[in-house]
Design a protein around this motif. Structure first.
Motif, mmCIF file in Angstrom:
data_model
loop_
_atom_site.group_PDB
_atom_site.id
_atom_site.type_symbol
_atom_site.label_atom_id
_atom_site.label_comp_id
_atom_site.label_asym_id
_atom_site.label_seq_id
_atom_site.Cartn_x
_atom_site.Cartn_y
_atom_site.Cartn_z
ATOM 1 N N PRO A 83 6.260 5.500 -2.045
ATOM 2 C CA PRO A 83 5.771 6.629 -1.251
ATOM 3 C C PRO A 83 4.278 6.864 -1.484
ATOM 4 O O PRO A 83 3.740 6.514 -2.531
ATOM 5 C CB PRO A 83 6.588 7.811 -1.757
ATOM 6 C CG PRO A 83 7.089 7.407 -3.093
ATOM 7 C CD PRO A 83 7.158 5.907 -3.111
ATOM 8 N N GLY A 84 3.641 7.445 -0.497
ATOM 9 C CA GLY A 84 2.221 7.769 -0.615
ATOM 10 C C GLY A 84 2.001 8.944 -1.546
ATOM 11 O O GLY A 84 2.943 9.632 -1.959
ATOM 12 N N PRO A 85 0.743 9.210 -1.888
ATOM 13 C CA PRO A 85 0.433 10.342 -2.761
ATOM 14 C C PRO A 85 0.806 11.656 -2.097
ATOM 15 O O PRO A 85 0.785 11.796 -0.877
ATOM 16 C CB PRO A 85 -1.085 10.240 -2.965
ATOM 17 C CG PRO A 85 -1.577 9.281 -1.954
ATOM 18 C CD PRO A 85 -0.419 8.501 -1.431
ATOM 19 N N ARG A 86 1.152 12.606 -2.914
ATOM 20 C CA ARG A 86 1.549 13.938 -2.400
ATOM 21 C C ARG A 86 0.444 14.925 -2.565
ATOM 22 O O ARG A 86 -0.349 14.949 -3.348
ATOM 23 C CB ARG A 86 2.787 14.428 -3.124
ATOM 24 C CG ARG A 86 3.935 13.515 -2.831
ATOM 25 C CD ARG A 86 5.168 14.024 -3.542
ATOM 26 N NE ARG A 86 6.220 13.062 -3.297
ATOM 27 C CZ ARG A 86 7.393 13.397 -2.841
ATOM 28 N NH1 ARG A 86 7.678 14.625 -2.576
ATOM 29 N NH2 ARG A 86 8.307 12.488 -2.643
ATOM 30 N N ILE A 113 0.878 -1.167 0.000
ATOM 31 C CA ILE A 113 0.000 0.000 0.000
ATOM 32 C C ILE A 113 0.912 1.213 0.000
ATOM 33 O O ILE A 113 1.716 1.387 0.929
ATOM 34 C CB ILE A 113 -0.915 0.021 1.241
ATOM 35 C CG1 ILE A 113 -1.794 -1.219 1.288
ATOM 36 C CG2 ILE A 113 -1.754 1.303 1.257
ATOM 37 C CD1 ILE A 113 -2.586 -1.361 2.586
ATOM 38 N N ALA A 114 0.844 2.028 -1.016
ATOM 39 C CA ALA A 114 1.713 3.195 -1.128
ATOM 40 C C ALA A 114 1.625 4.045 0.137
ATOM 41 O O ALA A 114 0.539 4.375 0.610
ATOM 42 C CB ALA A 114 1.330 4.034 -2.348
ATOM 43 N N GLY A 115 2.788 4.346 0.722
ATOM 44 C CA GLY A 115 2.863 5.189 1.901
ATOM 45 C C GLY A 115 2.649 4.469 3.219
ATOM 46 O O GLY A 115 2.852 5.049 4.283
#
Length: 129
Positions: free
Chosen positions: A126-129, A117-119
């Motif tokens: 990395p997760g969404p910015r 799962i991103a982040g």
């Protein structure tokens, strides 16, 4: 006879405790497990990782669980929040899909696939910015 919920809860308890004997009763003979980086494990290899000493959980919980039942099979999708290590590497939190089938009136796990799962903790993405 067990329910899908009971099967998944038993799996989580067995996984958390590295209980190979219980896990063996929950998996189909042709079980396949897929890890978050794409490695594939047979039933015997999946069970073996529980008793090898290379896997340790400090925490394991299933969250955001959804069950989609289709006759004698079901898809269970959950967030697997974990803390622990596998071969000295931290375990990642994953979105996990369980393929569950009815065998002789009992629900068994035919497949598990973990996806990063991103982040999330342990994810290389990395997760969404």
């Amino acid at each position: 006879m067990n329910t899908i919920d009971q099967t998944i809860a038993l799996w989580a308890d067995a996984e958390r405790g590295c209980d190979a004997r219980t896990t063996e009763t929950l998996l189909t003979e042709d079980f396949q497990g897929i890890g978050p980086v794409g490695f594939q494990l047979s039933r015997d290899a999946w069970i073996g990782r529980l008793s090898s000493g290379d896997l340790r959980y400090d925490e394991l919980s299933l969250n955001e669980v959804t069950i989609r039942e289709h006759g004698d099979c079901a898809l269970v999708i959950a967030r697997l929040d974990v803390r622990g290590e596998a071969r000295g590497h931290p375990l990642p939190t994953t979105r996990t899909t369980f393929s569950v089938v009815s065998v002789g009136g009992d629900w068994r796990i035919a497949g598990i696939q973990h996806s990063f799962i991103a982040g999330a903790p342990g994810s290389p993405v990395p997760g969404p910015r």
